[in-house]
Write an enzyme that holds these catalytic residues in place. Structure first.
Site, PDB file in Angstrom:
ATOM      1  N   GLN A 178       0.820  -1.224   0.000  1.00  0.00           N
ATOM      2  CA  GLN A 178       0.000   0.000   0.000  1.00  0.00           C
ATOM      3  C   GLN A 178       0.848   1.267   0.000  1.00  0.00           C
ATOM      4  OE1 GLN A 178      -3.287   0.243  -0.287  1.00  0.00           O
ATOM      5  NE2 GLN A 178      -3.659  -1.963  -0.238  1.00  0.00           N
ATOM      6  N   CYS A 323     -20.136  -9.427   6.564  1.00  0.00           N
ATOM      7  CA  CYS A 323     -20.842  -9.773   5.336  1.00  0.00           C
ATOM      8  C   CYS A 323     -20.012  -9.459   4.101  1.00  0.00           C
ATOM      9  CB  CYS A 323     -22.174  -9.034   5.261  1.00  0.00           C
ATOM     10  SG  CYS A 323     -23.446  -9.877   6.203  1.00  0.00           S
TER      11      CYS A 323
END
Lengths: 396, 144
Positions: A178, A323
């Site tokens: 990153q 989720c």
């Protein structure tokens, strides 16, 4: 569409695309072939190696091309572990919020009998050189700590950690996937022994990366076969990808200060705007942070529904909710900085770049504010928080 | 391919029966904030018929869509019929859910059953206890 998920992947730069094109049709030879046509590809490969090395301030021979950041992380850690085991050193130090390419590799080594010390990253998302120093033992063979976190964007004190490792003669690897192309990376100045890079995080192509390993470090091959990459990484080289990555890296490094100067004020505008949403909080310190990273938790809502509604408004973002992670638990990064599960489910990561405008930022702020309010209005969890039936996690 | 069917997205984007019924005849809440989903169902029951139903949901897209669809399936139905609602019926009405999202439809079924149980309890109506599995533990919901 506003693509605010640049930590996930980036659009390729025109420079990178153009740099790749010749290797699909004109210079398609195999660098391992003896004839001139193959050697032309070999020259291109070696020129890329030298240019990548120049960007990182290392020697070309210290560069191994890989299929990406995950492979580089795997190879760096396995190499250090194998070398350590030969000397009876089977202790590795890392942090709780590393990328899974690091954590899962460490887990596999643990099953083989290695001992892993996981350092706390605190609520700030920062580890200190003192923690590293205290954790190093006689039998420590590797310290692996990411340069900047992929979810919350915090930048670790790499140079100082590297210094501690040098002093104690322990190998230091950093997953810089990153960081490279976004903040200054200099392996010499920052005392880095091994470093992983992925091209598609800085406008290069997917499926290609780099493992830098300081001269003298013996790499263990994780892909076995031919003698490519000095026998340390088998498989015909992805020349087009390598050429694209090299061009993207040079471009990103050349413009690094200029891009950061444009991105940081936009990032801070976004942080300021989202901070106005009640009962939400920035994840990780606001100071030592990647120029394009914004990550918030909002109480009373769930991340996947937030992302779907933002998508309807044309904003691409990501979340650390269970989720969206595909598991039952929310992001290990958010848990590592001490966010409780119920808050970590309501996380939102927006990763921007220098091409964003203030108008884009203001649009995102409005969209997120609207969606959070809408979801809270149908959330029984939020109702309980408002009615005082459940305690708030954030002060306001 | 999209993550969800068009039906799921329709019920997620335009959820039916969102809200609260004041002085509801039956209220059922299942799930847990730690797991990342909570569903709350409010029932208005007149002469053994569900005359109105509202829901509130904290959860993902399929949790919201499942609640919305489940309320549509039971609205106007006699209680005896509502008792027969299965998570499978909710999934079918939504044109399917991804395998790892099936538990959302289970939550919808359980929230409705819990609201019915509440109705029975409030009114002192006798019922077969085996019809109402206990769903107060997070593990139960997350294990689906």
């Amino acid at each position: 569409m506003i693509y605010a998920d640049n930590a996930s992947t980036t659009k390729m730069s025109k420079t990178a695309i153009n740099a790749m094109l010749p290797y699909f049709d004109n210079i398609y030879g195999n660098p391992s072939s003896l004839y001139a046509f193959g050697q032309e590809a070999k020259e291109a490969l070696e020129s890329c190696r030298a240019r990548v090395a120049a960007c990182l301030n290392c020697e070309p021979r210290e560069i191994t091309f890989t299929s990406g950041g995950s492979e580089a992380d795997n190879q760096a850690i396995i190499s250090a572990a194998r070398a350590g085991a030969k000397k009876g050193k089977k202790h590795i130090i890392s942090t709780a919020f590393e990328h899974h390419a690091v954590l899962h590799t460490l887990k596999a080594l643990e099953k083989e009998g290695f001992e892993i010390t996981i350092l706390d990253v605190h609520s700030t998302g920062l580890v200190t050189p003192e923690q590293v120093s205290e954790a190093i033992r006689e039998d420590t063979c590797l310290v692996t700590i990411m340069f900047a976190n992929n979810e919350i964007g915090t930048i670790e004190p790499i140079k100082e950690i590297g210094e501690v490792c040098r002093e104690k003669k322990v190998l230091f690897h950093t997953d810089a996937v990153q960081a490279v192309g976004h903040v200054r990376v200099d392996v010499k100045e920052q005392n880095i022994d091994m470093l992983s890079i992925s091209a598609h995080k800085f406008h290069g192509p997917k499926g290609v990366g780099v493992l830098y390993a300081k001269k003298g470090i013996v790499l263990t091959s994780v892909i076995n076969g031919g003698a490519q990459e000095r026998g340390k990484r088998a498989g015909t080289e992805n020349i087009a990808g390598i050429a694209g990555m090299t061009a993207a890296l040079e471009e990103a490094c050349k413009n690094i200060d200029e891009n950061a100067a444009k991105t940081v004020p936009l990032r801070d505008r976004l942080i300021e705007g989202l901070s106005k949403i009640p009962y939400g909080e920035l994840n990780g310190t606001a100071q030592q942070r990647l120029p394009g990273n914004v990550n918030f938790c909002f109480e009373g809502i769930e991340g996947e529904s937030l992302l779907l509604l933002l998508d309807d408004k044309g904003v691409c973002a990501s979340s650390g909710s269970a989720c969206t992670s595909g598991s039952l638990d929310p992001s290990h990064v958010l848990l590592a900085i001490g966010r409780p599960h119920e808050v970590a489910h309501g996380s939102l990561r927006l990763t921007i770049n220098e091409e964003f405008t203030e108008k884009d930022i203001d649009y995102i702020i409005e969209a997120v504010t609207d969606v959070v309010t809408y979801l809270r209005n149908m959330s029984p969890f939020w109702r309980d928080l408002v009615n005082g039936k459940r305690p708030h996690v954030f002060a306001k | 391919m999209a993550l969800y069917s068009e039906k799921v997205m329709d019920h997620f984007r335009n959820p039916r029966n969102v809200g609260v019924i004041e002085n509801a005849d039956g209220v059922g809440e299942v799930g847990n904030p730690v797991c990342g989903d909570i569903m709350k169902i409010y029932l208005k029951i007149d002469n053994d018929v569900v005359t109105d139903v509202k829901f509130e949901t904290f959860g993902c897209g399929s949790a919201i869509a499942s609640s919305s669809m489940a309320t549509e399936l039971i609205k106007g139905k006699p209680v005896s019929e509502v008792l027969q609602l299965t998570n499978k019926a909710v999934v079918e009405a939504l044109d399917g859910l991804p395998a790892h999202k099936l538990h959302c439809s289970v939550l919808a079924e359980e929230a409705i059953k819990k609201a019915l149980k509440d109705y029975y309890d409030k009114n002192g109506i006798e019922y077969d206890k085996s019809l109402f599995p206990d769903c107060d533990s997070c593990a139960h919901c997350c294990d689906q």
